[in-house]
Design a protein around this motif. Structure first.
Motif, PDB file in Angstrom:
ATOM      1  N   LYS A 248     -13.063  16.381  20.966  1.00 13.49           N
ATOM      2  CA  LYS A 248     -11.874  15.750  20.375  1.00 13.49           C
ATOM      3  C   LYS A 248     -11.586  16.335  19.001  1.00 13.49           C
ATOM      4  CE  LYS A 248     -11.715  11.075  22.331  1.00 13.49           C
ATOM      5  NZ  LYS A 248     -13.085  10.583  22.564  1.00 13.49           N
ATOM      6  N   LEU A 249     -10.296  16.458  18.685  1.00 13.85           N
ATOM      7  CA  LEU A 249      -9.881  16.911  17.356  1.00 13.85           C
ATOM      8  C   LEU A 249     -10.034  15.740  16.389  1.00 13.85           C
ATOM      9  CD1 LEU A 249      -8.524  19.120  15.581  1.00 13.85           C
ATOM     10  CD2 LEU A 249      -6.341  18.111  16.215  1.00 13.85           C
ATOM     11  N   VAL A 250     -10.809  15.932  15.335  1.00 14.07           N
ATOM     12  CA  VAL A 250     -11.057  14.858  14.372  1.00 14.07           C
ATOM     13  C   VAL A 250     -10.016  14.877  13.257  1.00 14.07           C
ATOM     14  CG1 VAL A 250     -12.741  13.884  12.752  1.00 14.07           C
ATOM     15  CG2 VAL A 250     -13.536  14.972  14.847  1.00 14.07           C
ATOM     16  N   LYS A 251      -9.764  16.053  12.691  1.00 14.84           N
ATOM     17  CA  LYS A 251      -8.720  16.175  11.678  1.00 14.84           C
ATOM     18  C   LYS A 251      -8.271  17.616  11.519  1.00 14.84           C
ATOM     19  CE  LYS A 251     -11.274  14.088   8.534  1.00 14.84           C
ATOM     20  NZ  LYS A 251     -11.921  13.550   7.333  1.00 14.84           N
ATOM     21  N   THR A 252      -7.120  17.768  10.897  1.00 13.58           N
ATOM     22  CA  THR A 252      -6.562  19.092  10.634  1.00 13.58           C
ATOM     23  C   THR A 252      -6.408  19.239   9.125  1.00 13.58           C
ATOM     24  OG1 THR A 252      -5.383  19.113  12.744  1.00 13.58           O
ATOM     25  CG2 THR A 252      -4.609  20.621  11.059  1.00 13.58           C
ATOM     26  N   LEU A 253      -6.895  20.348   8.586  1.00  8.63           N
ATOM     27  CA  LEU A 253      -6.813  20.597   7.145  1.00  8.63           C
ATOM     28  C   LEU A 253      -5.704  21.614   6.886  1.00  8.63           C
ATOM     29  CD1 LEU A 253     -10.674  20.988   6.499  1.00  8.63           C
ATOM     30  CD2 LEU A 253      -9.320  18.893   6.425  1.00  8.63           C
ATOM     31  N   GLN A 254      -4.675  21.159   6.161  1.00 11.82           N
ATOM     32  CA  GLN A 254      -3.513  22.013   5.901  1.00 11.82           C
ATOM     33  C   GLN A 254      -3.444  22.408   4.439  1.00 11.82           C
ATOM     34  OE1 GLN A 254      -0.800  19.008   7.423  1.00 11.82           O
ATOM     35  NE2 GLN A 254      -0.033  20.456   8.921  1.00 11.82           N
ATOM     36  N   GLY A 255      -2.850  23.562   4.164  1.00  8.81           N
ATOM     37  CA  GLY A 255      -2.702  23.977   2.776  1.00  8.81           C
ATOM     38  C   GLY A 255      -2.435  25.462   2.630  1.00  8.81           C
ATOM     39  N   HIS A 256      -3.058  26.259   3.497  1.00 11.05           N
ATOM     40  CA  HIS A 256      -2.864  27.701   3.371  1.00 11.05           C
ATOM     41  C   HIS A 256      -1.468  28.124   3.824  1.00 11.05           C
ATOM     42  CE1 HIS A 256      -6.701  29.003   1.902  1.00 11.05           C
ATOM     43  NE2 HIS A 256      -7.343  28.307   2.827  1.00 11.05           N
TER      44      HIS A 256
END
Length: 480
Positions: A280-288
């Motif tokens: 399962k996908l737990v979280k997505t880290l965005q910024g780049h």
């Protein structure tokens, strides 16, 4: 009138003789209350104070930092040099140092021919006793470090071998190729274990094993591919047990963390965090703002080496391996969360604490071109980044603050590797040289020319004894 002079004078002399100091851990926690320390106190006395306050039975060595500068003199001298105000409490950060010292490598001890095309990957086994390499000639090779000769040549891939990874218990090596298949090898015999693992539709970009403290003997690893997926494989059933799908572009890097989560970085500019029982996908880290090229975990070195450390202790059972690996992991991690750093084509890096937040803890800027490789020091205190701007930069591994730039390479820096004691950093470059940098002085410690062409891959053995490098000139070099 006279009667009031002495107390004031006494206060003045008192202020001159002591400095108000607050000892702080690398994570920023205060160690006890602030102390008035005499001006003749220097690092040796501070070391005794810290060992005493922490109730260390075995005395540990520490380095001390004020701001981002190491304190190497007595407090009084420091106050004079900096013209510092004695009425302001001095924050002194103590940093534990390794009890052992790794000697800087300074000469090429062997140049071993064998590969017929460029060497694309080199990696020492977790105990540092064996070395493997992957090449554009489609072979994986194991090398005998005692005789400094080729041990096994492993054929089975149909295309360039792009990445290799040892299981943390040292019992397997997996390799991934440009045609997308993965092959498992037995390092003791050089034999292929079963048929290739098929499933990825494009080339393999990275491989990472499940840490030994979570599972021993090591059974599962994760692969990342240009096809946009990451896949978890079980080597006992020889099947892909979970496919991690969600990225919309090539997955460039993957790390299996010590808390059992998998981190993937992609050309879709995102970093995704997955749990490993169902995928399962737990979280997505965005910024780049551009491709993510490289990921590093603060615990990566202990995860890679599992139960093995510089002492060379060996283990006979899987239980022992698991226990020793868990003890090393716990000691390294302490109470702090696992930290992640991402390096990107947008020239920047982000420091994350994924367990705590989806927001980055720090944005690290300064490179003038893409960041190709990021790597935490074995103790997690430092972070190094290699870039196509010809520089290697050093950052604080806890806060993400910039510390120093190492300049000396005259072309792209491809890969970096740390000495086991976190005191030295190695870099390999397109300019055909390897360089060893001193973390304390921020200076070049050793220049290692010798390759006839670009150096693609470097690794410093976990036992600290030797360095291996490979590149376009097809030879493998060992440095001591």
């Amino acid at each position: 009138m006279d009667s009031q002079a002495p107390p004031a004078a006494a206060a003045a002399t008192d202020a001159n003789t002591s400095v108000m100091c607050q000892l702080v851990s690398p994570e920023g926690d205060h160690l006890g209350a602030a102390l008035y320390l005499p001006q003749n106190v220097g690092p040796p006395q501070l070391q005794e104070i810290v060992n005493h306050l922490l109730h260390n039975e075995d005395k540990l060595p520490y380095a001390f930092y004020i701001g981002d500068e190491e304190l190497s003199v007595q407090l009084g001298t420091y106050m004079q040099q900096k013209n510092a105000n004695v009425e302001v409490t001095l924050r002194i950060v103590y940093q534990p140092q390794a009890l052992f010292r790794i000697r800087p490598v300074n000469r090429c001890s062997a140049t071993i021919a064998g590969h017929t095309e460029a060497v694309l990957a080199v990696s020492f086994s977790p105990d540092g006793k064996c070395l493997a390499s992957g090449s554009g000639d489609t072979s994986v090779r194991f090398w005998d470090l005692d005789t400094q000769t080729p041990l096994f040549t492993c054929k089975g891939h149909k295309n360039w071998v792009l990445c290799i990874a040892w299981s943390p218990d040292g019992k397997h090596l997996v390799s991934g190729s440009k045609s997308g298949e993965l092959i498992l090898w037995d390092p003791k015999t050089g034999k292929q274990l079963g048929s290739p693992l098929m499933g990825h539709r494009k080339w393999i970009t990275a491989v990472s094993w499940e840490p030994a403290h979570l599972q021993a003997p090591c059974r599962r690893f994760v692969s990342a591919s240009k096809d946009g997926d990451a896949r978890i494989w079980d080597i006992t059933t020889r099947k892909c047990v979970i496919s991690l799908t969600g990225h919309t572009n090539s997955v460039t890097c993957v790390k299996w963390g010590g808390d059992g989560l998998i981190y993937t970085g992609s050309e879709d500019c995102l970093i995704k965090v997955w749990e490993t029982s169902q995928g399962k996908l737990v979280k997505t880290l965005q910024g780049h703002g551009h491709w993510v090229n490289s990921l590093a975990l603060s615990t990566e070195y202990v995860l890679r080496t599992g139960p093995y450390d510089h002492t060379g202790k060996t283990y006979s059972t899987a239980e022992e391996i698991k226990e020793a690996a868990l003890a090393r992991y716990k000691k390294m991690r302490g109470n702090a969360p696992e930290r992640l750093v991402s390096g990107s084509d947008d020239f920047t890096m982000f420091l994350w604490e994924p367990a705590i937040s989806k927001q980055p803890k720090a944005r690290m800027t300064g490179h003038q071109k893409l960041v190709n490789h990021v790597y935490f020091s074995p103790d997690g205190q430092w972070l190094a980044s290699a870039s196509f701007d010809k520089s290697v930069k050093l950052w604080n591994g806890i806060t993400g603050k910039f510390v120093a730039a190492f300049r000396g390479h005259v072309a792209d820096v491809y890969q970096i590797s740390w000495s086991a004691d976190s005191r030295l950093l190695l870099s390999g470059s397109k300019d055909s040289t390897l360089k060893v940098w001193d973390i304390r002085t921020h200076k070049l410690k050793q220049d290692l020319p010798g390759h006839a062409d670009e150096v693609y891959a470097v690794d410093w053995s976990p036992d600290g004894e030797k360095v291996a490098s490979g590149g376009k000139d097809r030879v493998l070099k060992l440095w001591m």
